[in-house]
Design an enzyme around this catalytic site. Structure first.
Site, PDB file in Angstrom:
ATOM      1  N   GLU A  44      58.745 -16.116  -9.840  1.00 46.92           N
ATOM      2  CA  GLU A  44      59.250 -15.673  -8.535  1.00 46.92           C
ATOM      3  C   GLU A  44      60.351 -14.634  -8.736  1.00 46.92           C
ATOM      4  OE1 GLU A  44      57.499 -15.870  -5.773  1.00 46.92           O
ATOM      5  OE2 GLU A  44      57.593 -18.056  -5.764  1.00 46.92           O
ATOM      6  N   GLY A 131      55.336 -16.525   8.761  1.00 44.10           N
ATOM      7  CA  GLY A 131      56.695 -16.889   8.364  1.00 44.10           C
ATOM      8  C   GLY A 131      56.772 -18.095   7.434  1.00 44.10           C
ATOM      9  N   ALA A 132      55.651 -18.482   6.839  1.00 43.53           N
ATOM     10  CA  ALA A 132      55.662 -19.668   5.970  1.00 43.53           C
ATOM     11  C   ALA A 132      55.786 -19.276   4.498  1.00 43.53           C
ATOM     12  CB  ALA A 132      54.405 -20.498   6.190  1.00 43.53           C
ATOM     13  N   SER A 137      51.927 -10.978   6.111  1.00 43.10           N
ATOM     14  CA  SER A 137      52.028  -9.523   6.309  1.00 43.10           C
ATOM     15  C   SER A 137      51.232  -8.759   5.258  1.00 43.10           C
ATOM     16  CB  SER A 137      53.488  -9.076   6.342  1.00 43.10           C
ATOM     17  OG  SER A 137      54.225  -9.712   5.342  1.00 43.10           O
ATOM     18  N   GLU A 169      55.340  -1.464   2.763  1.00 43.83           N
ATOM     19  CA  GLU A 169      56.578  -2.266   2.696  1.00 43.83           C
ATOM     20  C   GLU A 169      57.778  -1.366   2.399  1.00 43.83           C
ATOM     21  OE1 GLU A 169      56.893  -5.593   3.118  1.00 43.83           O
ATOM     22  OE2 GLU A 169      54.768  -6.098   3.233  1.00 43.83           O
ATOM     23  N   ASP A 181      52.184 -10.063  -3.627  1.00 43.98           N
ATOM     24  CA  ASP A 181      51.421 -10.541  -2.474  1.00 43.98           C
ATOM     25  C   ASP A 181      50.108  -9.774  -2.311  1.00 43.98           C
ATOM     26  OD1 ASP A 181      53.880 -11.733  -2.274  1.00 43.98           O
ATOM     27  OD2 ASP A 181      54.532 -10.582  -0.524  1.00 43.98           O
ATOM     28  N   TYR A 231      67.026  -9.660  -0.363  1.00 40.83           N
ATOM     29  CA  TYR A 231      65.964  -9.184  -1.261  1.00 40.83           C
ATOM     30  C   TYR A 231      66.361  -7.833  -1.844  1.00 40.83           C
ATOM     31  CZ  TYR A 231      61.145  -8.544  -2.907  1.00 40.83           C
ATOM     32  OH  TYR A 231      60.016  -8.361  -3.695  1.00 40.83           O
TER      33      TYR A 231
HETATM   34  C1  GLA Z   1      58.144 -11.725  -1.482  1.00 40.93           C
HETATM   35  C2  GLA Z   1      57.770 -10.306  -1.899  1.00 40.93           C
HETATM   36  C3  GLA Z   1      57.033 -10.322  -3.245  1.00 40.93           C
HETATM   37  C4  GLA Z   1      57.817 -11.098  -4.300  1.00 40.93           C
HETATM   38  C5  GLA Z   1      58.260 -12.451  -3.751  1.00 40.93           C
HETATM   39  C6  GLA Z   1      59.191 -13.162  -4.690  1.00 40.93           C
HETATM   40  O1  GLA Z   1      57.001 -12.485  -1.235  1.00 40.93           O
HETATM   41  O2  GLA Z   1      56.948  -9.715  -0.925  1.00 40.93           O
HETATM   42  O3  GLA Z   1      56.803  -8.995  -3.666  1.00 40.93           O
HETATM   43  O4  GLA Z   1      58.900 -10.360  -4.770  1.00 40.93           O
HETATM   44  O5  GLA Z   1      58.919 -12.332  -2.505  1.00 40.93           O
HETATM   45  O6  GLA Z   1      58.530 -13.486  -5.882  1.00 40.93           O
END
Ligand code: GLA
Length: 393
Positions: A44, A131-132, A137, A169, A181, A231
């Protein structure tokens, strides 16, 4: 004699969305595009730093049914948001809601390399929870980009497709997110986990079957506004750490050249912690893949929990609700480990437990979480499914 024909979950959703499209536009769909949400086992906040992750797409999809129009207008309805938009190529468009930004981004980025030669109608709907933290998205972006590629016969490959989605994004949402994602939504394989390397942009598949064990998600049902700004802060902090280390050490050019011992050169504690998370999290992806191969689920569970504490303490992207769900999991026999999943500050935890413990886990989470936060959590299992695809009908 008759043949009993059971439609897959996905085929049913597509058929349902096609019917909704006909109801809305009084026209038969010519394309149906489906892109799944994703989970992430481990790895992550590593993607934007060219690290490693272990995601898969799950059986929750965004579906877009579509057909050409006689003019050049693009009419799109999104049932989950109860709104619609009209986009006319060549004319300026002002997004109102955030879903319209994703669509605008996809349409404009597509047109940088390819032509939208005709208008079309589209109907968006699906069952990816919003949102989960399972990337609804990204699923919209990937579904629309696949639709455009198929409908207008564009020749770009899947890697370009996911990078186009990432540009949405970066440019339209102003979040410098990585590729986790979108890549998972496009490249996953049914019944498999991916071991994904963001430096080489390559992946391997590992068997997702775990015998008596299974994964479940527990939803905090919270999503904090500050997730976006935190972020960006993490992206900037880790980049600053890399810059400092590469000035001091000739052998360091990118994140993957950094060793734990190098972190001693950093003066700022916070930055050291952020990079500590990154390095150890990458190692945890390797270790988890190995433990999987050895079918050592207890070890996988331990790695998940270590990952959680690292995200909580070193990377500081967890929140009280996520921490509580992880600690509550510990009370349940047969729970091997769990951690916050995705960007953080809300969304879901991912938990590894024995199949026979799912009922007890669900009951404990629902009860304790409601007692603590007054919010009804939700616990759900998932299947690992194939990545996105657009069919011509
Ligand atoms: C979000 C971002 C991903 C990744 C995760 C954390 O989902 O969209 O690109 O950075 O957070 O791993």
């Amino acid at each position: 004699m008759y043949t009993l024909f059971t439609m897959s979950e996905l085929e049913q959703l597509k058929a349902e969305n096609n019917a909704k499209f006909i109801g809305k536009y009084d026209q038969k769909p010519q394309f149906v595009s489906a892109a799944p949400g994703r989970i992430n086992i481990i790895g992550e906040h590593t993607d934007y730093n060219f690290g490693l992750s272990m995601p898969t797409a799950i059986n929750r999809w965004v579906i877009i049914s579509s057909a050409f129009r006689d003019d050049n207008e693009i009419h799109i309805s999104a049932e989950s948001f109860g709104t619609a938009m009209v986009f006319i190529p060549g004319k300026s468009f002002t997004p109102t809601e955030s879903w319209t930004k994703y669509v605008q981004g996809a349409l404009e980025i597509f047109q940088r390399t390819d032509k939208i030669t005709c208008g079309f109608n589209a109907y968006i709907w699906g069952n990816v929870p919003l949102g989960a933290g399972v990337s609804s998205s990204a699923a919209i972006e990937v579904a629309i980009m696949n639709l455009l590629r198929t409908a207008f016969k564009a020749q770009f490959d899947d890697v370009t497709l996911v990078k186009n989605c990432q540009k949405i994004e970066h440019e339209y949402l102003k979040v410098k997110s990585g590729l986790l994602d979108q890549y998972a939504s496009q490249f996953s394989k049914a019944g498999k986990m991916m071991i994904l390397d963001f430096k080489t942009l390559t992946h391997e598949y590992a068997d997702a079957d775990m015998g008596d064990w299974c994964w479940v998600l527990a939803n905090t049902k919270v999503k904090r506004e500050l997730a976006g700004s935190k972020y960006s802060e993490r992206v900037a902090e880790t980049q600053a750490g890399l810059n400092q280390l590469s000035e001091l050490n000739d052998h360091i050019e990118g994140f993957r050249d950094i060793a734990i011992a190098d972190l001693a050169f950093l003066k700022d504690d916070t930055i050291r912690k952020r990079l500590n998370h990154l390095l150890l999290e990458n190692q945890r992806v390797y270790d988890t893949a190995k433990a999987f191969k050895n079918k050592d689920m207890i070890e996988v569970g331990k790695l998940l929990l270590e990952g959680h504490y690292s995200l909580q303490n070193d990377y500081a992207v967890s929140c009280p609700e996520l921490d509580f769900l992880v600690e509550t999991g510990k009370k349940v026999e047969g729970w091997a480990g769990g951690r916050m999943m995705g960007g953080g500050f809300g969304g879901c935890t991912i938990n590894l437990l024995q199949k026979s413990s799912v009922a007890a886990f669900t009951a404990t989470i629902l009860k304790d979480y409601a007692a603590k936060f007054g919010i009804e959590s939700e616990v759900f299992a998932f299947d690992a499914v194939d990545g996105a695809k657009c069919d011509s009908l």
